[in-house]
Design a protein around this motif. Structure first.
Motif, short mmCIF file in Angstrom:
data_model
loop_
_atom_site.label_atom_id
_atom_site.label_comp_id
_atom_site.label_asym_id
_atom_site.label_seq_id
_atom_site.Cartn_x
_atom_site.Cartn_y
_atom_site.Cartn_z
N THR A 242 11.92 -11.60 8.55
CA THR A 242 11.47 -10.30 8.70
C THR A 242 11.17 -9.83 7.18
O THR A 242 10.01 -8.98 6.89
N ASP B 269 7.39 -9.09 5.95
CA ASP B 269 7.09 -7.84 5.25
C ASP B 269 6.33 -7.75 3.81
O ASP B 269 5.70 -7.27 3.56
N ASN B 270 6.98 -9.02 2.88
CA ASN B 270 6.62 -8.97 1.64
C ASN B 270 5.35 -10.03 1.65
O ASN B 270 4.53 -9.59 0.78
N THR C 258 2.92 -9.72 3.88
CA THR C 258 1.97 -8.60 4.18
C THR C 258 1.28 -7.89 2.67
O THR C 258 0.25 -7.53 2.57
N LEU C 259 2.34 -7.96 1.68
CA LEU C 259 1.86 -7.22 0.40
C LEU C 259 1.33 -8.08 -0.17
O LEU C 259 0.53 -7.74 -1.17
#
Lengths: 305, 437
Positions: free
Chosen positions: B404, B408-409, B411-412
């Motif tokens: 996860t 999350d990263n 997506t950045l």
């Protein structure tokens, strides 16, 4: 009276009413204790363990709470996001609901149809609404950016931007103002017309009527709406799950989403239970604060005997 | 007619007679059960929880009708969960002590459910059953459900990631389709030639580092997300860094891979952006085939995943079925599973329709003959046999949590808000406390 057992007739009217009261609330009370109260107590006990949701269930005392508050890097991100969303959606949601309620309180033809239309979104499936908003916020083909383009504004990339994803979610929350609008409308219609007439005789204009009659008379209802909206907004979940999945990055990771991830993805049910209790305490403290702050602002009607 | 009132004595007599009759009837029932035929006596109800959608349920019912005809003492009682809810529901059942006998298991759930005493270790039964060809199952697939030497499930569908391509886009650009020999250079050259700014991207929709995807994106450069034990990351290596720069430079510098905003504009509302036809090349797995068949408006085919400096690599993943630890009918549950996941079972249930690629080679021909699969689907089998690996994490309870953090990263990285170095730094820092735990 002849049909009633003799012992019952010996009770005073007050005692009979009390007995009826307890009998009538008993089904709900049993349901509450079994299906809500029981799990609530159980979740607190679980929050003191390292339960994975399946097997491991060792007593860890307050470790989960300590870890959450001092070591979990996500906790403060989640708090910031949740408070941002909560404060913005309470203020904007309440003001918008009030504005719409005032409009819906006008005596114009077709007002009932308009009231129904404004309430309609509230009876639509949450997931369907979230998906619809996903399309509305489409950076290229969405309605929002199209409308902005009419004013020469290039719309942002909404849910794929760390800056705009949260404002997007807040805007989506305004879609659900229908129930609040109905409550405020009922409150508006309960304000005696004589007060407005008296204000007008004293030379009050529209703004004065609103400021010195409507707002004070509506303040208990407004306060109720604000509290209920605050409690709901701190529990936002499905829109986040469907529209952003907590991202980009952690830009929209809010409390209940994080709790869900820990419980059902990361197999940390004990930890998630501790999160649930922290959320419960936050909501209780905020509600208490709102009651404290509102003491002077909210004016309850007092009937003197 | 005389209106005769029932006296209290008559009422009591009638009640006593009814009670005696009911008692005798119950007793007779028990006597009848005692002398029943053996098949009636051994009647077993197997509760089976799975997530098939409405359209696929008739296939399951047809299989069960066939099975119960051959095993008249068995009744299969299905519980159809939705795909989204199944994992949470199984946990709830486990907590309540209400687990069914057989459950669907996604590859990521084998460890938590196996270690959590939800699943029955079927290793001994599997190896002892001479009629069950367990060695014919792809070992990469089987090991996904092997936890500390215990076999908690048998895979039914296990597919590799291949390079899908939009034939219409290639034809329009007069570019040759991808071949078995394609390298990263060939890929980049074609991706650039196929990109039409604002309309079509050479590759998309995203660059994922999930279980099945990272071996394809990082592995060809020798990189990886997790180490084999899953107790550390391999992102901060030259190989992984090179790989990440390769993919995200193509996204943000060359603009031949769609970035996060572009994906959102194509596939908002949960739609699969790849189906838009705006990506000339894309990752594709066997489980994507039904939706590509039903929803895409362009001609497509599949090619082997590209080779990089470290050779040809790709990821694979899948799902399986297992018996629960609390089943009162472990033998019957295994008997059902052994037929359900046999060559014939896999052919009937998933391969013939093309819904899923079977987890055993012997059943693959039925999949290749399915009407909906793309022309060169044998490349799926080729990958399974030669270069596809099961992607981490699948061995540790904390693995999904670290994944996860990675996601999350990523997506950045996709939005362009961080660069590769920041990505690696963020992931390393954020995952450290999880590994430490």
């Amino acid at each position: 009276m002849a049909l009633l057992p003799k012992r019952l007739t010996q009770l005073t009217l007050r005692q009979q009413e009390e007995r009826s009261f307890y009998l009538f609330i008993l089904p709900w009370l049993i349901g509450f204790v079994l299906f809500t109260g029981g799990p609530v107590v159980y979740s607190f006990l679980m929050s003191l363990t390292n339960w994975t949701g399946i097997k491991t269930r060792d007593w860890v005392g307050l470790d989960n709470y300590i870890h959450l508050l001092t070591l979990d890097p996500n906790f403060w991100i989640v708090m910031k996001n949740t408070f941002t969303y909560g404060i913005a959606s309470v203020i904007l949601g309440t003001l918008l609901a009030l504005a719409v309620a005032i409009l819906m309180n006008q005596k114009i033809p077709g007002i009932r149809i308009l009231r129904t239309l404004y309430y309609l979104p509230s009876v639509t499936s949450g997931i369907a609404i979230a998906i619809m908003w996903g399309w509305m916020f489409n950076p290229k083909a969405g309605l929002i950016n199209f409308l902005l383009s009419l004013f020469g504004i290039q719309g942002p990339n909404w849910f794929s931007s760390t800056l705009w994803a949260m404002p997007g979610l807040i805007i989506v929350s305004l879609w659900g103002i229908g129930p609040n609008m109905i409550i405020l409308l009922a409150g508006l219609q309960g304000i005696p017309q004589q007060l407005y007439e008296a204000a007008r005789i004293d030379g009050a204009n529209r703004w004065h009527e609103f400021r010195y009659v409507t707002v004070p008379m509506l303040s208990p209802v407004l306060f109720y709406v604000a509290v209920i909206t605050m409690i709901g907004s701190f529990q936002i979940f499905e829109n986040v799950l469907v529209l952003t999945n907590g991202g980009p990055g952690t830009a929209t990771r809010v409390f209940v989403f994080d709790l869900y991830q820990n419980a059902f993805v990361n197999s940390r049910m004990g930890y998630a239970s501790a999160q649930a209790w922290i959320l419960c305490v936050i909501i209780m403290v905020l509600t208490w604060l709102m009651f404290r702050i509102s003491r002077r602002q909210v004016q309850y009607e007092v009937v003197e005997e | 007619m005389e209106n005769k009132k029932l006296s209290r004595r008559d009422f009591l007599k009638a009640a006593a007679a009814s009670a005696a009759g009911a008692a005798m009837f119950t007793q007779l029932g028990q006597i009848a059960t005692t002398f029943a035929s053996p098949s009636q006596q051994d009647a077993v109800v197997l509760k089976f929880a799975v997530h098939w959608e409405l359209a696929f349920q008739p296939t399951q019912e047809a299989w069960d009708t066939k099975y119960t005809a051959e095993h008249p003492n068995v009744t299969i009682e299905k519980i159809y969960n939705t795909w989204a809810d199944h994992n949470a529901i199984v946990l709830t059942w486990a907590a309540a002590g209400e687990l069914p006998d057989i459950v669907y298991i996604h590859g990521t759930r084998a460890v938590p459910w196996g270690k959590g005493d939800i699943l029955l270790d079927i290793k001994d039964r599997m190896e002892a059953d001479k009629a069950f060809d367990w060695e014919g199952i792809f070992q990469e697939a089987l090991r996904l459900y092997n936890v500390d030497g215990h076999q908690f499930a048998i895979p039914y569908d296990h597919g590799p990631i291949l390079l899908g391509y939009n034939k219409d886009a290639f034809d329009a650009a007069k570019i040759d389709y991808p071949t078995e020999k394609w390298t990263t250079d060939d890929f980049v050259k074609a991706a650039k030639a196929l990109t039409i700014p604002g309309q079509q991207w050479g590759f998309g929709a995203d660059v994922s580092l999930g279980n099945e995807s990272y071996p394809a994106h990082l592995g060809i450069f020798g990189g990886a997300t997790f180490n084999d034990k899953e107790d550390g990351l391999l992102l901060d290596t030259d190989e992984s860094r090179t790989a990440l720069n390769f993919w995200f430079d193509l996204m943000h510098k060359d603009h031949v891979i769609s970035d996060a905003a572009e994906i959102a504009s194509v596939g908002a509302g949960g739609a699969d952006a790849r189906l838009s036809g705006q990506f000339a090349m894309f990752r594709i797995a066997t489980w994507d085939i039904p939706s590509f068949h039903d929803l895409s408006t362009f001609k497509y085919d599949v090619a082997p995943w590209i080779s990089g400096p470290a050779g040809q690599h790709t990821g694979s993943f899948g799902s399986g079925f297992g018996a629960t630890a609390t089943t009162k009918h472990p033998d019957e549950a295994w008997a059902y599973l052994s037929e359900y996941l046999s060559k014939e079972g896999m052919e009937f249930m998933w391969a013939k329709s093309g819904r899923g690629s079977p987890a055993r080679e012997a059943a693959y021909q039925a999949f290749l003959d399915a009407p909906i699969v793309p022309e060169h689907s044998q490349y799926f089998l080729d990958a399974m046999k030669n270069y596809a690996v099961t992607g981490h994490p699948y061995q540790t309870v904390t693995g999904p949590e670290v994944l996860t953090v990675i996601t999350d990263n990523v997506t950045l990285l996709g939005t362009g808000e961080i660069d590769v170095d920041t990505f690696i730094k963020n992931v390393t820092e954020q995952s450290a406390p999880i590994f430490a735990r």
